[in-house]
Design a protein around this motif. Sequence first.
Motif, short mmCIF file in Angstrom:
data_model
loop_
_atom_site.label_atom_id
_atom_site.label_comp_id
_atom_site.label_asym_id
_atom_site.label_seq_id
_atom_site.Cartn_x
_atom_site.Cartn_y
_atom_site.Cartn_z
N THR A 15 7.62 1.85 -0.94
CA THR A 15 6.86 2.39 0.19
C THR A 15 7.59 2.15 1.50
O THR A 15 7.65 3.02 2.37
CB THR A 15 5.46 1.72 0.28
N LYS A 16 8.13 0.93 1.63
CA LYS A 16 8.80 0.60 2.89
C LYS A 16 10.30 0.87 2.82
O LYS A 16 11.00 0.78 3.82
CB LYS A 16 8.55 -0.85 3.27
N ILE A 56 1.76 9.30 -3.17
CA ILE A 56 1.25 8.27 -2.26
C ILE A 56 -0.25 8.44 -2.04
O ILE A 56 -0.73 9.54 -1.78
CB ILE A 56 2.00 8.30 -0.91
N LEU A 57 -0.98 7.34 -2.21
CA LEU A 57 -2.41 7.32 -1.91
C LEU A 57 -2.61 6.42 -0.71
O LEU A 57 -2.23 5.25 -0.73
CB LEU A 57 -3.20 6.78 -3.10
N LYS A 58 -3.21 6.99 0.31
CA LYS A 58 -3.44 6.22 1.53
C LYS A 58 -4.88 5.75 1.54
O LYS A 58 -5.81 6.56 1.51
CB LYS A 58 -3.16 7.16 2.70
N GLU A 114 1.83 -11.22 1.11
CA GLU A 114 1.35 -10.64 2.37
C GLU A 114 1.69 -9.17 2.45
O GLU A 114 2.67 -8.76 1.86
CB GLU A 114 1.93 -11.41 3.57
N ALA A 115 0.92 -8.32 3.17
CA ALA A 115 -0.27 -8.68 3.89
C ALA A 115 -1.51 -8.08 3.23
O ALA A 115 -2.57 -8.68 3.27
CB ALA A 115 -0.18 -8.17 5.33
N SER A 116 -1.39 -6.90 2.62
CA SER A 116 -2.60 -6.21 2.14
C SER A 116 -3.23 -6.88 0.92
O SER A 116 -4.39 -6.60 0.58
CB SER A 116 -2.31 -4.75 1.80
N ASP A 125 -5.99 3.38 3.91
CA ASP A 125 -5.92 2.50 5.09
C ASP A 125 -7.25 2.36 5.81
O ASP A 125 -7.37 1.55 6.72
CB ASP A 125 -4.81 2.94 6.05
N GLU A 133 -1.20 -9.11 11.15
CA GLU A 133 -0.77 -9.69 9.88
C GLU A 133 0.18 -10.85 10.12
O GLU A 133 0.88 -10.85 11.13
CB GLU A 133 -0.12 -8.63 8.99
N ALA A 134 0.27 -11.85 9.24
CA ALA A 134 -0.47 -12.00 8.01
C ALA A 134 -1.47 -13.16 8.11
O ALA A 134 -2.55 -13.09 7.55
CB ALA A 134 0.49 -12.27 6.87
N LYS A 138 -0.06 -4.09 12.24
CA LYS A 138 1.10 -4.21 11.35
C LYS A 138 2.37 -4.45 12.16
O LYS A 138 2.50 -3.96 13.28
CB LYS A 138 1.24 -2.92 10.55
N ASN A 184 5.44 1.76 7.66
CA ASN A 184 5.84 2.15 6.31
C ASN A 184 5.54 3.63 6.10
O ASN A 184 5.00 4.30 6.97
CB ASN A 184 5.21 1.25 5.24
N LEU A 185 5.90 4.12 4.94
CA LEU A 185 5.83 5.56 4.69
C LEU A 185 4.43 6.14 4.80
O LEU A 185 4.28 7.32 5.04
CB LEU A 185 6.38 5.88 3.29
N THR A 186 3.41 5.31 4.58
CA THR A 186 2.06 5.87 4.61
C THR A 186 1.44 5.81 6.01
O THR A 186 0.33 6.25 6.20
CB THR A 186 1.13 5.17 3.59
N LEU A 189 -1.01 11.75 -0.18
CA LEU A 189 0.13 12.23 0.62
C LEU A 189 1.26 12.59 -0.32
O LEU A 189 1.72 11.75 -1.09
CB LEU A 189 0.63 11.14 1.57
N THR A 220 -5.77 -1.26 3.26
CA THR A 220 -4.42 -1.64 3.68
C THR A 220 -4.22 -1.75 5.19
O THR A 220 -3.13 -2.12 5.65
CB THR A 220 -3.38 -0.65 3.12
N HIS A 221 -5.25 -1.42 5.97
CA HIS A 221 -5.07 -1.49 7.43
C HIS A 221 -6.42 -1.87 8.08
O HIS A 221 -6.56 -2.95 8.64
CB HIS A 221 -4.54 -0.15 7.94
N PHE A 279 -6.23 -5.03 10.75
CA PHE A 279 -5.07 -5.87 11.07
C PHE A 279 -3.90 -5.02 11.54
O PHE A 279 -3.53 -4.04 10.92
CB PHE A 279 -4.68 -6.82 9.94
N PHE A 330 -8.46 4.07 14.17
CA PHE A 330 -9.35 2.95 13.89
C PHE A 330 -9.92 2.26 15.13
O PHE A 330 -10.81 1.41 15.02
CB PHE A 330 -8.65 1.92 13.01
N ILE A 333 -5.29 -12.78 9.02
CA ILE A 333 -6.20 -11.98 8.19
C ILE A 333 -7.36 -12.80 7.62
O ILE A 333 -8.51 -12.35 7.66
CB ILE A 333 -5.42 -11.26 7.06
#
Lengths: 199, 199
Positions: free
Chosen positions: B100-101, B19-21, B58-60, B23, A58-59, A80, A84-86, B15, B27-28, A78, A113, A62
């Motif tokens: 989240t962060k 929280i919905l992941k 940025e970024a997602s 990724d 990132e960023a 990171k 973060n929390l997730t 989660l 998001t990843h 990508f 991944f 992308i």
Amino acid sequence: MKLLEERIKADGKVLGKDILKVDSFLTHQVDFSLMKAIGQRLADVYADKNITKVVTIEASGIAPALYTAEALNVPMVFAKKAKNLTMNDELLTTEVFSFTKQLTSTVSISKKFISENDNILIIDDFLANGQAALGLLELMAQAKAEVAGIGIVIEKSFQTGRQLLQDKGISLTSLARIASFEDGAVQFASADDSSLDQQ
Amino acid sequence: MKLLEERIKADGKVLGKDILKVDSFLTHQVDFSLMKAIGQRLADVYADKNITKVVTIEASGIAPALYTAEALNVPMVFAKKAKNLTMNDELLTTEVFSFTKQLTSTVSISKKFISENDNILIIDDFLANGQAALGLLELMAQAKAEVAGIGIVIEKSFQTGRQLLQDKGISLTSLARIASFEDGAVQFASADDSSLDQQ
């Protein structure tokens, strides 16, 4: 890639002796049509390499990575720069120093991944001192994935990144290679994909 | 957007209680084909609004914003969370807190990319407490740009963001709206674009 070199000449700004600012089409404002052409070109170079995933950081990586992934019909992942929390999974992780931002980031990718069955194409917007690319190579090595090559949008050939990657025997494709900034004007070296410009 | 809701059901992970992941596709790791469909849908909703630029953070947000920009044939601009050496221009800037962060970021966009002549479509991957969207609205207000609407990939409707944006009278289009997480299962509210799923 002629189209990219022309855009750099037209819209790139040289700052000081080693910074090229391309924020009007790549690193801040993004020209999707140029990014799409870049993604198609990088996909053309690695079309017969059985790439399974495109990996970037990132960023600014992308956008070109996403269009490369689209052209190769594979997922893009990508890396990171902050947790973060997730992100509670097991991580591939390493440290990368950014000369532009003057700070060290922990760069990570969830282990799930990238696997030893993957054949990865790494994409990034800039190659300068090579620290981001080396960091991504390190993450791929942790996952025991193959790396088929590294595709770069703009390489600053007067910095150390290219040599560091070549020393590792990695296939490197830089679509624009900047030999020097002379009096604020960009001088290009021959790009790795220049043979494809004539087709 | 049915396609998106189905993907969330299949691959999203809940989660804890809020929280919905996602990724594995947003998001990843990024599924370009889903992102392309999302971009096309958001472009369809705002097709007659004379959008001049798509703005995200940025970024997602970059992947869905890029395909939205492509479908609308306009540039995309992504707001940055940290300054770097090449951002020496005058900046639009504000503070955004990420739940989240768990940190406050300075978010900025170069002034030269947004003007009072722009009619902006803001895109983001998630709407939860609305802080990122409000931050982008603040940057657009600083530039005296019009905002035609906000397009969101996934809204957590049980958090405060939607109400905060509606209180400002902004057009909001969330392609998936999560009403609740019950025993780890996602319950959807009717998405803002649901009428387009039948066409």
